[in-house]
Structure formats: C-alpha cells, structure tokens
Design an enzyme around this catalytic site. Structure first.
Site, PDB file in Angstrom:
ATOM      1  N   GLN A 195      -8.180   4.137  -0.784  1.00 36.67           N
ATOM      2  CA  GLN A 195      -6.782   4.480  -1.002  1.00 36.67           C
ATOM      3  C   GLN A 195      -6.576   5.996  -0.872  1.00 36.67           C
ATOM      4  OE1 GLN A 195      -4.369   2.228  -1.267  1.00 36.67           O
ATOM      5  NE2 GLN A 195      -2.725   3.715  -1.527  1.00 36.67           N
ATOM      6  N   LYS A 238      -2.159  -4.668  -3.802  1.00 35.87           N
ATOM      7  CA  LYS A 238      -3.088  -5.193  -2.786  1.00 35.87           C
ATOM      8  C   LYS A 238      -4.019  -6.244  -3.395  1.00 35.87           C
ATOM      9  CE  LYS A 238      -2.636  -0.952  -0.134  1.00 35.87           C
ATOM     10  NZ  LYS A 238      -3.163   0.342   0.325  1.00 35.87           N
ATOM     11  N   ASP A 250      -7.683  -0.871   7.349  1.00 34.83           N
ATOM     12  CA  ASP A 250      -6.523   0.032   7.322  1.00 34.83           C
ATOM     13  C   ASP A 250      -6.182   0.522   8.734  1.00 34.83           C
ATOM     14  OD1 ASP A 250      -5.074   0.600   5.015  1.00 34.83           O
ATOM     15  OD2 ASP A 250      -6.645   1.879   4.181  1.00 34.83           O
TER      16      ASP A 250
HETATM   17  N1  GUN Z   1      -1.818   5.601   1.012  1.00 36.11           N
HETATM   18  C1  GUN Z   1      -0.560   5.370   1.413  1.00 36.11           C
HETATM   19  N2  GUN Z   1      -0.519   4.337   2.294  1.00 36.11           N
HETATM   20  C2  GUN Z   1      -1.788   3.914   2.446  1.00 36.11           C
HETATM   21  C3  GUN Z   1      -2.383   2.885   3.205  1.00 36.11           C
HETATM   22  O1  GUN Z   1      -1.731   2.142   3.958  1.00 36.11           O
HETATM   23  N3  GUN Z   1      -3.732   2.766   3.077  1.00 36.11           N
HETATM   24  C4  GUN Z   1      -4.478   3.573   2.279  1.00 36.11           C
HETATM   25  N4  GUN Z   1      -5.786   3.392   2.242  1.00 36.11           N
HETATM   26  N5  GUN Z   1      -3.944   4.553   1.556  1.00 36.11           N
HETATM   27  C5  GUN Z   1      -2.611   4.717   1.637  1.00 36.11           C
END
Ligand code: GUN
Length: 322
Positions: free
Chosen positions: A125, A81, A148
């Site tokens: 996350q 990211k 998100d």
């Molecule tokens: N863990 C697995 N996929 C995601 C996601 O799309 N966003 C976040 N914040 N955590 C995750």
C-alpha cells in the site's frame, strides 16, 4: 377582466411547463455512473469464477497486502481490500509493518511474498514512509504477482498492448466506461494529473486501439498553463490530481463524460469521523452540464478495489504470464 386573468394564467402555466420540461430534460440527460452497483456486480461475477475454480479442485486465490505504518486513509483502503477478498471468496493476508521498518527489511518481506507459492498476488500500500525508496520497492515485486500493475514491466507491457496487469484505478475507470456503454472511439479524452498510478496509465489506455480507447488524448498536469481551455475541449474528462473540487462547471463542455478519480479527506466537524470525502470535481455544478458523471464517494474508488480483485483472479489463473 376575467378573460385577461385567464390569459395571464395560461401564459404563466406555459412558462412553468417550459421550465419544468427543461429541468426534466436535464435530469434525464445526465446519468450517474454508479460505482457501488457496478463494483458489487463485478464482485458477484468474480465470486462465481472463484466457485468454479474451487469446484474444479483448484486452490483458493490468495491476495496479500503489505501496510507500512498507520496512515488513516491507507488503513481504510487496505481494510476495504481485505473485506472484498472475503466477498469474492479469496484468501487474504494483511502484513502490517512498523513505520520505521528499514528499506532492506521491507525488501525482505517482498522477497518472502515473491517466493511464497500460496500467494498469487500482493500489493504494497502506498504512500510509503519517506525513508523508503518507492521505486526500489515496486521493482522488487515479482511482475507475475504485481496485481497493482505498478512494476515497470507491467507498465511497459500495457503500453505495448501486451497482456499485463493494468493498475487498478485506470482499469476500474475502463470497466465503468464499458459497462455504461460510453462511446470512446474518436473522442477527445483529457486527463488531468500525470501520476504513475492513475494519470499516466489512464492516458496510455485511452489512446489504445481497443474499446474503451481509440481516443485522442491530452495529458495535462501542474505545469500546463491552460488547463481550463483544454478541459473545455474534452468529450471525456478524467480528473486525477487530488485537489478537492478543482474542476468547476466553467471548465466542462456541455454533454461531456466526467470521471472523478479524486478522493481527499477534508476536515469536517459535522461528521462523526471528523472528515468528509471530496472529489476533484465540483459535483453539484458540473453534474448539471455533463452526460455522465461519477460521484465521490460511490464512484471510481469502489471500482479500484473490484479491479484489484479481478487482477488477483487473473494471477491465480495464471492468465497473464502463464
Ligand atoms: N495508494 C493509493 N492507491 C493505491 C493503489 O491502487 N494501490 C496501492 N498499493 N497503494 C495505493
């Protein structure tokens, strides 16, 4: 005798030609949905938008990511990211926290990001350590910065068809369907897995009166007794349950579109990393039957990151909440 041999040779040649044309037809009829190429294209488009913002004298979009602990997979996703932020021209901040951070301390970090005018959007996350209530954490995020799309306000607005941040993985899947011109109108979409971040929003999005959408949707999960029977009815099969190679060829209708959201690390001593990435679909056998399929890796995963970048740009431009 000579003419007999010639006839036999012609028969064998014709048979061979038939097999060859069948195989060629199969290869032509199955199209790989390439998340690598598509996500690179999306990011290129975003970079152009960012350049335009900067030329207009606006501030550089800023995404922050909170990472609690040192789970290997989470570290990899967050690194990807942050790397993507650089590629599209965003500012990024990585906020690392010890795995023993208290819930109250983490809520303070979130409050700080909510009040930081320079941060357009941020993510926490997942998964979080067990002592932290994930719902409490998500609800503490300002919905305006929840890129998100996990906050109940964003999920509710999405369900009602109001402007909202759509969670990145389902958004990435929609973008793939759109960019590959896949017909969804009136189709039966079967979603396997009811997670809050993929299966549930995916099922809501696929039934919307929109494109991609207008599907008849069936959401199946761990308590569904006849998954195979239902999966066989799918024109579009979205698999997001996190069980490597769960979907086999006998569960897929000829010509179906198969979207594999699974991404599990499986021990593999032949790899330098010690693990291989596996999807939820047995690719080799299922790809023989379907019209479109996403590979793992190289499919939905990369689109998730591109979708997060898209949401961050929407946040910077204040396009959802004004
Ligand atoms: N863990 C697995 N996929 C995601 C996601 O799309 N966003 C976040 N914040 N955590 C995750």
């Amino acid at each position: 005798m000579d003419s007999c041999l010639r006839i036999l040779f012609i028969i064998l040649l014709e048979k061979d030609k038939h097999i060859y044309s069948r195989n060629v037809q199969k290869k032509v009829s199955m199209q790989l949905i390439d998340g690598k190429v598509t996500s690179a294209k999306v990011k290129e488009e975003l970079k152009i938008e960012v350049d335009k913002l900067l030329e207009a004298g606006k501030k550089r979009p800023h995404l922050a990511a909170v990472l609690v602990g040192s789970d290997g997979a989470s570290e990899t996703y967050v690194a990807s990211k942050i790397r993507s932020c650089e590629q599209v021209g965003f500012k990024s901040s990585l906020i690392k926290q010890n795995p023993d951070i208290s819930e109250a301390e983490l809520l303070k970090v979130i409050e700080g990001l909510n009040n930081d005018a320079d941060v357009d959007g941020f993510i926490v996350q997942l998964p979080l350590p067990k002592h932290i209530n994930v719902d409490k954490v998500i609800e503490a995020i300002d919905p305006k910065k929840d890129v998100d799309g996990f906050h109940p306000i964003n999920i509710g607005r999405m369900a009602k068809g109001l402007p909202a941040y759509i969670s990145a993985t389902p958004f990435g899947v929609l973008e793939l369907l759109k960019r590959y011109g896949i017909e969804t109108n009136g189709k039966h979409c079967v979603v396997i897995g009811r997670s809050q971040i993929v299966g549930l929003p995916m099922s809501i999005l696929m039934q919307r009166n929109a494109y991609p959408g207008n599907c008849t949707v069936t959401l199946t999960h761990s308590r569904t007794t006849n998954i195979k029977e239902i999966a066989l009815q799918a024109d579009i099969l979205v698999v997001a349950l996190g069980k490597p190679e769960f979907v086999t060829a006998d569960m897929v209708k000829e010509g179906a579109v198969v979207i594999d959201v699974g991404l599990t690390r499986v021990k593999d001593d032949s790899k330098k990393s010690g693990f291989a990435l596996k999807g939820d679909v047995k690719f080799d056998e299922v790809s023989e039957k379907c019209s479109f399929i996403t590979p793992v890796p190289g499919g939905v995963g990369l689109m998730t990151v591109a979708a997060l970048m898209h949401n961050t740009l929407l946040a910077a431009k204040k396009e959802i909440y004004g």
